[in-house]
Write a protein that holds these residues in place. Structure first.
Motif, PDB file in Angstrom:
ATOM      1  N   ASP A 152      -7.333  -3.126  -0.946  1.00 35.05           N
ATOM      2  CA  ASP A 152      -6.332  -2.078  -1.187  1.00 35.05           C
ATOM      3  C   ASP A 152      -6.311  -1.153   0.021  1.00 35.05           C
ATOM      4  OD1 ASP A 152      -4.393  -0.641  -2.471  1.00 35.05           O
ATOM      5  OD2 ASP A 152      -5.643  -0.020  -4.163  1.00 35.05           O
ATOM      6  N   GLY A 153      -5.273  -0.309   0.096  1.00 37.76           N
ATOM      7  CA  GLY A 153      -5.170   0.609   1.215  1.00 37.76           C
ATOM      8  C   GLY A 153      -4.182   1.721   0.934  1.00 37.76           C
ATOM      9  N   ALA A 154      -4.193   2.726   1.800  1.00 39.26           N
ATOM     10  CA  ALA A 154      -3.253   3.842   1.712  1.00 39.26           C
ATOM     11  C   ALA A 154      -3.186   4.515   3.071  1.00 39.26           C
ATOM     12  CB  ALA A 154      -3.695   4.844   0.642  1.00 39.26           C
ATOM     13  N   LEU A 155      -2.065   5.191   3.335  1.00 39.03           N
ATOM     14  CA  LEU A 155      -1.865   5.878   4.601  1.00 39.03           C
ATOM     15  C   LEU A 155      -1.513   7.336   4.311  1.00 39.03           C
ATOM     16  CD1 LEU A 155      -1.954   5.150   7.598  1.00 39.03           C
ATOM     17  CD2 LEU A 155       0.503   4.694   7.506  1.00 39.03           C
ATOM     18  N   PRO A 174      -5.679   2.969  11.749  1.00 39.67           N
ATOM     19  CA  PRO A 174      -5.077   4.209  12.247  1.00 39.67           C
ATOM     20  C   PRO A 174      -5.811   5.426  11.711  1.00 39.67           C
ATOM     21  CG  PRO A 174      -3.743   3.292  10.475  1.00 39.67           C
ATOM     22  CD  PRO A 174      -4.795   2.268  10.798  1.00 39.67           C
ATOM     23  N   ILE A 175      -5.752   6.531  12.426  1.00 40.36           N
ATOM     24  CA  ILE A 175      -6.287   7.783  11.921  1.00 40.36           C
ATOM     25  C   ILE A 175      -5.402   8.183  10.742  1.00 40.36           C
ATOM     26  CG2 ILE A 175      -6.711  10.192  12.483  1.00 40.36           C
ATOM     27  CD1 ILE A 175      -6.684   8.513  15.503  1.00 40.36           C
ATOM     28  N   GLY A 176      -6.029   8.501   9.622  1.00 39.14           N
ATOM     29  CA  GLY A 176      -5.279   8.742   8.391  1.00 39.14           C
ATOM     30  C   GLY A 176      -5.199   7.503   7.522  1.00 39.14           C
ATOM     31  N   GLY A 177      -5.890   6.435   7.935  1.00 40.17           N
ATOM     32  CA  GLY A 177      -5.884   5.194   7.166  1.00 40.17           C
ATOM     33  C   GLY A 177      -7.048   5.114   6.199  1.00 40.17           C
ATOM     34  N   VAL A 178      -6.776   4.617   5.008  1.00 42.00           N
ATOM     35  CA  VAL A 178      -7.803   4.381   3.983  1.00 42.00           C
ATOM     36  C   VAL A 178      -7.758   2.899   3.655  1.00 42.00           C
ATOM     37  CG1 VAL A 178      -8.648   4.983   1.686  1.00 42.00           C
ATOM     38  CG2 VAL A 178      -7.442   6.699   3.057  1.00 42.00           C
ATOM     39  N   LEU A 179      -8.888   2.211   3.763  1.00 45.35           N
ATOM     40  CA  LEU A 179      -8.906   0.761   3.563  1.00 45.35           C
ATOM     41  C   LEU A 179     -10.098   0.368   2.711  1.00 45.35           C
ATOM     42  CD1 LEU A 179      -7.364  -1.844   4.502  1.00 45.35           C
ATOM     43  CD2 LEU A 179      -9.184  -2.107   6.204  1.00 45.35           C
ATOM     44  N   ALA A 180      -9.818  -0.315   1.595  1.00 48.36           N
ATOM     45  CA  ALA A 180     -10.868  -0.829   0.719  1.00 48.36           C
ATOM     46  C   ALA A 180     -11.011  -2.325   0.958  1.00 48.36           C
ATOM     47  CB  ALA A 180     -10.499  -0.571  -0.740  1.00 48.36           C
ATOM     48  N   VAL A 181     -12.246  -2.766   1.248  1.00 47.94           N
ATOM     49  CA  VAL A 181     -12.487  -4.183   1.527  1.00 47.94           C
ATOM     50  C   VAL A 181     -13.635  -4.700   0.667  1.00 47.94           C
ATOM     51  CG1 VAL A 181     -11.655  -3.895   3.891  1.00 47.94           C
ATOM     52  CG2 VAL A 181     -14.108  -3.793   3.431  1.00 47.94           C
ATOM     53  N   ASP A 182     -13.748  -6.019   0.636  1.00 51.40           N
ATOM     54  CA  ASP A 182     -14.723  -6.687  -0.219  1.00 51.40           C
ATOM     55  C   ASP A 182     -16.015  -6.979   0.541  1.00 51.40           C
ATOM     56  OD1 ASP A 182     -15.950  -8.078  -2.266  1.00 51.40           O
ATOM     57  OD2 ASP A 182     -14.869  -9.948  -1.860  1.00 51.40           O
ATOM     58  N   ASN A 183     -17.097  -6.282   0.202  1.00 52.77           N
ATOM     59  CA  ASN A 183     -18.453  -6.586   0.686  1.00 52.77           C
ATOM     60  C   ASN A 183     -18.546  -6.699   2.205  1.00 52.77           C
ATOM     61  OD1 ASN A 183     -21.215  -7.077  -0.055  1.00 52.77           O
ATOM     62  ND2 ASN A 183     -20.940  -9.191   0.580  1.00 52.77           N
ATOM     63  N   ALA A 184     -17.849  -5.830   2.915  1.00 50.86           N
ATOM     64  CA  ALA A 184     -17.875  -5.847   4.370  1.00 50.86           C
ATOM     65  C   ALA A 184     -17.649  -4.434   4.881  1.00 50.86           C
ATOM     66  CB  ALA A 184     -16.801  -6.784   4.924  1.00 50.86           C
ATOM     67  N   TYR A 235       0.846  -1.200   0.000  1.00 53.23           N
ATOM     68  CA  TYR A 235       0.000   0.000   0.000  1.00 53.23           C
ATOM     69  C   TYR A 235       0.878   1.245   0.000  1.00 53.23           C
ATOM     70  CZ  TYR A 235       0.974   0.241   5.070  1.00 53.23           C
ATOM     71  OH  TYR A 235       1.592   0.311   6.292  1.00 53.23           O
ATOM     72  N   ARG A 236       0.318   2.344  -0.475  1.00 54.07           N
ATOM     73  CA  ARG A 236       1.079   3.593  -0.603  1.00 54.07           C
ATOM     74  C   ARG A 236       1.050   4.364   0.718  1.00 54.07           C
ATOM     75  NH1 ARG A 236       2.337   7.018  -5.029  1.00 54.07           N
ATOM     76  NH2 ARG A 236       3.787   8.576  -4.209  1.00 54.07           N
ATOM     77  N   ARG A 237       2.210   4.905   1.103  1.00 48.38           N
ATOM     78  CA  ARG A 237       2.328   5.720   2.304  1.00 48.38           C
ATOM     79  C   ARG A 237       2.828   7.107   1.908  1.00 48.38           C
ATOM     80  NH1 ARG A 237       3.725   0.622   2.989  1.00 48.38           N
ATOM     81  NH2 ARG A 237       5.828   0.967   2.194  1.00 48.38           N
ATOM     82  N   TYR A 238       2.089   8.125   2.291  1.00 42.55           N
ATOM     83  CA  TYR A 238       2.437   9.507   1.952  1.00 42.55           C
ATOM     84  C   TYR A 238       3.048  10.188   3.170  1.00 42.55           C
ATOM     85  CZ  TYR A 238      -0.340   8.656  -2.199  1.00 42.55           C
ATOM     86  OH  TYR A 238      -0.822   8.126  -3.381  1.00 42.55           O
ATOM     87  N   ARG A 292      -5.196   7.580  -7.993  1.00 48.38           N
ATOM     88  CA  ARG A 292      -5.523   6.164  -7.817  1.00 48.38           C
ATOM     89  C   ARG A 292      -4.784   5.549  -6.638  1.00 48.38           C
ATOM     90  NH1 ARG A 292      -5.678   3.367 -13.744  1.00 48.38           N
ATOM     91  NH2 ARG A 292      -5.645   1.561 -12.353  1.00 48.38           N
ATOM     92  N   ASP A 293      -3.484   5.886  -6.467  1.00 46.83           N
ATOM     93  CA  ASP A 293      -2.692   5.247  -5.427  1.00 46.83           C
ATOM     94  C   ASP A 293      -3.186   5.573  -4.016  1.00 46.83           C
ATOM     95  OD1 ASP A 293      -1.114   4.033  -7.288  1.00 46.83           O
ATOM     96  OD2 ASP A 293       0.605   5.375  -7.059  1.00 46.83           O
ATOM     97  N   SER A 294      -3.803   6.740  -3.846  1.00 45.69           N
ATOM     98  CA  SER A 294      -4.317   7.124  -2.522  1.00 45.69           C
ATOM     99  C   SER A 294      -5.774   6.702  -2.351  1.00 45.69           C
ATOM    100  CB  SER A 294      -4.202   8.635  -2.321  1.00 45.69           C
ATOM    101  OG  SER A 294      -5.156   9.329  -3.120  1.00 45.69           O
TER     102      SER A 294
END
Length: 476
Positions: free
Chosen positions: A113-116, A127-137, A86-89, A385-387
């Motif tokens: 997928d995810g990003a920070l 975490p605060i600042g976390g982005v998380l994509a999950v499947d049907n949940a 995952y991408r970290r900024y 896209r990466d974020s």
């Protein structure tokens, strides 16, 4: 005997499942040892056994009932051995705790997928600042406690000098037309269509908070929440606001869904942890499948809480606009601590959690605040896209609340406020600007994520006088 009046429905209201658990509980309560218990005490005890069954496994009387609430080992969810990339900024100044939490989230079997974000810091679950994509949940603690917390900005066609000339008048407006914390409410709360939503009748945990939602409408939380007057500087001619380049009076608010959102988060996190037992390091990332009744209930409740938060901001800005005697030229509103149904760049449908992260899709407007003495930014998303089309939601904490109280003195805070020309009403050392990261550094790490259209510089800030709970520019 008082306990003999207990019925199966009493236990169902506690969340006891149909079948053996109810039968065992009623049988045990019929024992002579418990004959002196009144109904309230019996129900309280049964609630404790359900919530913490491990504490009763050595109790000969309650052992069999407690076992009904201990997840079977075969049900435990196993994390993937590999951390998905995952991408970290702004990785260089993201604390290790936030990084570890995000790594764990990227091991969930449902993770896509995810990003920070560069304002990231440690929280609970995601975490605060976390982005998380999950499947049907959906992950209740991937959304957070303050569901739908948001920024709202109104821009008025009044010159910058208005702030200096009318300081006392503007301070009085904040006192008269804002309420903060758990005790302050309006004597006559506004009515709003949100209060007539069917969820208030159809979802038990929501139904139980309707009275509080009525009373708290238009109020703001403690600690991290604020309403402030400041200077808006529009720097980009090509903007969706329809506001020419120049300087204006601005009103900025930050608050969420109050007691309603907290109750929803607490209830469904417990449900998720029961349904989806995870290893200790991941236990707060328990999810609800959206094909289940509990998942659908949470989804409806979450959306209601988000819209309730928006209604609170609508009331705040209505009251202060009327007191000011001006209609806004433009408004900007964006929220975090939420989950959205979105399509990922590869075409997969996903539930995208943004806990302390701002949606930054192509052309999406938002406000990213700094601190009470640092500017915030009016931004337009670039759809990176990466974020996962996200950006930070603020500067993010550099010091914990305890550290801030230990390291910052009242004198230091007063001097900084004076030097920056900021009037503070309420607040506390835990929200001192020194507790936050440098917003300029944060913005430098997300130039690819957003375009800056202008800024907002605080001048008169009101916060809860208690100074506790959440973090102003990066809370749960």
């Amino acid at each position: 005997m008082a306990t003999l009046k207990l019925r199966g429905n009493d236990l169902r209201k506690l969340g006891y499942p149909e079948g053996r658990a109810i039968t065992l509980a009623l049988d045990i309560l019929a024992d002579r040892q418990l004959s002196k218990l009144d109904k309230g005490s019996a129900l309280a005890l049964l609630q404790k056994i359900k919530d913490d069954p491990y504490a009763y496994l050595r109790d000969s009387l309650w052992r069999d009932l407690a076992k009904e609430f201990v997840p079977e080992p075969s049900r435990n969810v196993v994390l993937n051995p590999q951390v998905k990339d995952y991408r970290r900024y702004g990785e260089a100044f993201i604390e290790d705790g936030a990084r570890r939490q995000m790594d764990t989230a990227m091991q969930l079997p449902v993770t896509l997928d995810g990003a920070l974000m560069p304002d990231a810091h440690q929280g609970y679950g995601l975490p605060i600042g976390g982005v998380l994509a999950v499947d049907n949940a959906v992950i209740p603690y991937g959304v957070g406690m303050d569901i739908g917390c948001r920024m709202a900005l109104s821009i008025f066609d009044l010159p910058p000098r208005y702030l200096g000339q009318r300081t006392q008048e503007l301070k009085k407006m904040l006192h008269a037309h804002t309420r903060f914390g758990g005790k302050e409410v309006f004597k006559h709360p506004a009515d709003d269509p949100i209060l007539d939503r069917p969820e208030f009748k159809e979802i038990a945990v929501v139904r139980g908070k309707r009275e509080a939602a009525i009373n708290q409408l238009g109020s703001s939380g403690s600690g991290n929440h604020f309403v402030e007057w400041g200077l808006v500087d529009i720097t980009t001619e090509d903007n969706e606001l329809g506001v020419p380049v120049g300087q204006y009076l601005g009103l900025l608010s930050h608050s969420g869904s109050r007691g309603l959102g907290a109750a929803i988060a607490q209830h469904y996190t417990k449900v998720a942890m029961e349904k989806c037992p995870l290893p200790p390091e991941a236990r707060y990332l328990a999810w609800l499948d959206l094909d289940t009744q509990e998942g659908q209930e949470y989804w409806r409740a979450m959306n209601l809480a988000g819209e309730y938060a928006s209604a609170c901001h609508r009331d705040i800005h209505r009251r202060l606009s009327q007191a000011l005697g001006e209609k806004p030229l433009a408004k900007v509103e964006n929220h975090h601590n939420f989950a959205w149904k979105e399509t990922l760049p590869d075409g997969r449908e996903a539930i995208v959690h943004r806990k302390g992260a701002t949606p930054a899709g192509q052309g999406v407007l938002g406000v990213i605040p700094g601190s009470m003495t640092a500017p915030g930014y009016i931004v337009r998303g670039r759809g990176e896209r990466d974020s996962i089309q996200s950006a930070s939601h603020g500067a993010g904490r550099r010091l914990s609340r305890t550290q801030a109280k230990q390291q910052v003195s009242e004198g230091e805070l007063r001097r900084l406020l004076r030097d920056k020309g900021v009037e503070l009403i309420g607040g506390g050392l835990d929200e001192a600007p020194m507790a936050y990261k440098d917003i300029h550094q944060v913005m430098a790490h997300q130039q690819d994520l957003v375009d800056v259209l202008g800024s907002f510089t605080p001048r008169i800030v009101r916060m809860d006088a208690g100074g506790s709970g959440g973090s102003k520019y990066g809370g749960e």
